[in-house]
Design an enzyme around this catalytic site. Structure first.
Site, short mmCIF file in Angstrom:
data_model
loop_
_atom_site.label_atom_id
_atom_site.label_comp_id
_atom_site.label_asym_id
_atom_site.label_seq_id
_atom_site.Cartn_x
_atom_site.Cartn_y
_atom_site.Cartn_z
N ARG A 35 0.86 -1.19 0.00
CA ARG A 35 0.00 0.00 0.00
C ARG A 35 0.89 1.24 0.00
NH1 ARG A 35 -2.38 3.15 4.72
NH2 ARG A 35 -3.99 4.41 3.74
N HIS A 44 -2.87 10.93 0.58
CA HIS A 44 -2.37 10.73 1.94
C HIS A 44 -1.81 12.08 2.42
CE1 HIS A 44 -0.96 7.40 4.86
NE2 HIS A 44 -0.66 8.55 5.44
N GLU A 65 -7.40 8.54 6.07
CA GLU A 65 -7.70 9.23 7.32
C GLU A 65 -8.17 10.68 7.13
OE1 GLU A 65 -4.50 8.85 10.13
OE2 GLU A 65 -4.65 6.68 10.21
N ASN A 102 -7.53 1.79 10.02
CA ASN A 102 -6.24 2.01 10.67
C ASN A 102 -6.46 2.00 12.17
OD1 ASN A 102 -5.30 2.42 8.11
ND2 ASN A 102 -4.76 4.57 8.38
N TYR A 150 -4.30 2.04 16.02
CA TYR A 150 -3.06 2.10 16.80
C TYR A 150 -3.31 2.00 18.30
CZ TYR A 150 -0.67 3.49 12.54
OH TYR A 150 -0.15 3.50 11.27
N GLU A 186 -3.52 0.00 8.22
CA GLU A 186 -2.36 0.43 9.01
C GLU A 186 -2.49 -0.10 10.43
OE1 GLU A 186 -1.40 4.61 9.22
OE2 GLU A 186 -1.83 4.88 7.09
C1 FCB Z 1 -1.38 7.42 10.62
C2 FCB Z 1 -0.94 7.92 9.25
C3 FCB Z 1 0.40 7.42 8.82
C4 FCB Z 1 1.38 7.35 9.96
C5 FCB Z 1 0.78 6.63 11.14
C6 FCB Z 1 1.72 6.48 12.31
O1 FCB Z 1 -2.27 8.34 11.17
O2 FCB Z 1 -1.89 7.57 8.28
O3 FCB Z 1 0.85 8.22 7.76
O4 FCB Z 1 1.82 8.61 10.27
O5 FCB Z 1 -0.37 7.29 11.56
#
Ligand code: FCB
Length: 479
Positions: free
Chosen positions: A76, A120, A165, A295, A297, A373
């Site tokens: 990607r 992006h 995002e 995505n 985290y 992500e």
């Molecule tokens: C996301 C982004 C990516 C990267 C990660 C850590 O928000 O899409 O570009 O910065 O975080």
């Protein structure tokens, strides 16, 4: 029991143009808002810019060899709009297009499926000068760019992702200002939300017109997993509702055909009248999604603000006097969450991945998902043997991929996983100080070193089964 994945589950890694390419002024590329922003003193840590980054523009053949060594099935990456269409309007720049065509052809020849993101975060500066995402015209310009790129790269692309995002583009770019273009105008941020949604819809229509109904269309969202500080408190639950509206439902609603949530419009009435939503827009936005990019985290924890002192702002989205949470000033606090934390200060909580996928499965059944992500920054150490024994990152990946596997077992239709990121890169406002790669980049020499996490990931891809964290199959070094 060992978590396993079906043979058609797609394993990949992700990057973004401005974070890795460099070559900011080569090949006819013109500045994007991130060039302007990163060159503005005080905006990024250490004044870092993406001018050189990981020099992927010149070194992509080496990076492709690394992808092959890792056994990646998909890659990607994003297209720099101002590289292929300088200024964001008019004819394409053949040199810029040739760069991406070369990459895509080489990926396909290597059996690695290209998953493209059209946007992006690197808006051509000229379009920002005309109002950026607060200007409706930007959505039409984006759709034209999407059409032209679909014509150029066509069927070679496995999935076309319109936006990455849009939450960040709108609220960090136009409300809190910690991302480009660095504006702090809450009403403009809400207009940006809508124009990004509209841009997605118009681009989806344009791409399907060019490539037919069989084309796989997607958008990637950073959906928030929002937890109440005190689950028994009605006020904290209402804080969750508010933040969920701004973070998640303002995108999921229109994209999936339910329009804008009335409670979000009511909450934000003192900021905007939503007059930017014109007749027919909600129909334009609600184009069929073949796959939803997710995505993930970390999680978010909120409580109702009691008016005492200053509200906590530990939302993980950087420091700014202006909040990205438009219209919630004085209402909601973002509470520091229990650790452990990554080098971003983000709490590590794999259960959030499972919760998010199950929520999407419940509320939007029939929409296939891919994790576009997931990954972690840690302050890596290069050992004397030259290796990076990043056990913390490997553990993070293990636990989150395990959570994806459990969500699949519980019925969620998740079809792929892309680790963020292939390479250490320019982490936006944090510059080169935060390393997310499963491959280390030495920024002095541009040398690449596959970290232990990368070797572990290669073993996962090869077997389809989640290896123990300690298990690393040696991969030969890149020549
Ligand atoms: C996301 C982004 C990516 C990267 C990660 C850590 O928000 O899409 O570009 O910065 O975080």
């Amino acid at each position: 029991m060992m978590t396993s994945f079906p043979s058609d589950f797609l394993w990949g890694s992700a990057t973004a143009a401005y974070q890795i390419e460099g070559a900011a002024t080569e090949g006819g590329r013109t500045p994007s808002i991130w060039d302007t922003y990163s060159h503005t003193p005080g905006r990024t840590l250490n004044g870092d810019t993406g001018d050189v980054a990981a020099d992927h523009y010149h070194r992509w053949p080496t990076d492709l060899e690394i992808m092959k060594e890792l056994g990646l099935q998909a890659y990607r990456f994003s297209i720099s709009w101002s590289r292929v269409q300088p200024g964001g309007r008019g004819p394409l720049n053949p040199e810029g297009v040739a760069f991406y065509r070369g990459l895509v052809e080489a990926l396909v020849a290597a059996g690695i499926r290209p998953v493209v993101t059209l946007y992006h975060w690197d808006l051509p500066q000229e379009l920002e000068d005309e109002g950026g995402w607060a200007n409706r015209e930007t959505a039409y310009a984006f759709a034209e760019y999407a059409r032209l790129m679909a014509r150029e790269l066509g069927d070679a692309i496995t999935v076309w992702t319109t936006l990455n995002e849009p939450w960040c583009s709108a609220y960090l770019g136009y409300a809190s200002g910690v991302h480009a273009p660095g504006r702090t105008e809450p009403a403009a941020a809400l207009a940006a939300v809508h124009h990004l949604n509209l841009a997605h819809g118009l681009a989806a229509i344009a791409i399907r017109e060019e490539l037919g109904e069989g084309t796989q269309l997607s958008i990637t969202l950073n959906l928030h997993v929002i937890r109440p500080d005190d689950p028994s408190s009605a006020a904290d639950q209402d804080a969750v509702r508010r933040i969920d509206g701004l973070a998640n439902r303002v995108f999921l609603g229109p994209l999936l055909g339910h329009g804008y949530p009335q409670d979000v419009i009511d909450d934000a009435a003192h900021v905007s009248d939503f007059a930017f939503v014109q007749d027919g827009d909600t129909e334009l936005i609600a184009q069929r999604l073949d796959v939803l990019g997710v995505n993930y985290y970390s999680t978010t924890r909120v409580r109702a603000f009691d008016g005492e002192g200053e509200p906590d702002q530990a939302d993980g989205h950087g420091n700014s006097a202006a909040t990205p949470w438009v219209g919630t000033e004085g209402q909601v606090e973002f509470v520091q969450q229990p650790g452990p934390y990554t080098a971003m200060g983000w709490n590590i909580d794999p259960s959030g991945m499972h919760d998010l996928l199950m929520r999407l499965h419940r509320e939007h059944p029939g929409v296939p998902m891919m994790i576009t992500e997931n990954g972690a920054a840690f302050h890596d150490v290069v050992s004397e043997d030259g290796a990076v024994h990043d056990r913390d990152r490997t553990q993070y990946l293990h636990d989150h991929i395990d959570a994806v596997g459990r969500a699949r077992e519980d019925g969620a239709d998740v079809r792929g996983y892309f680790v963020w990121s292939l390479l250490d890169n320019f982490e936006w406002g944090y510059g080169y100080d935060r390393r997310f790669g499963v491959v280390r980049v030495d920024y002095d020499t541009q040398e690449r070193t596959i970290k232990d996490s990368g070797r572990w990931y290669a073993r996962l891809i090869a077997s389809g089964q989640l290896p123990d964290v300690g298990a690393v199959t040696p991969v030969p070094a890149v020549p």
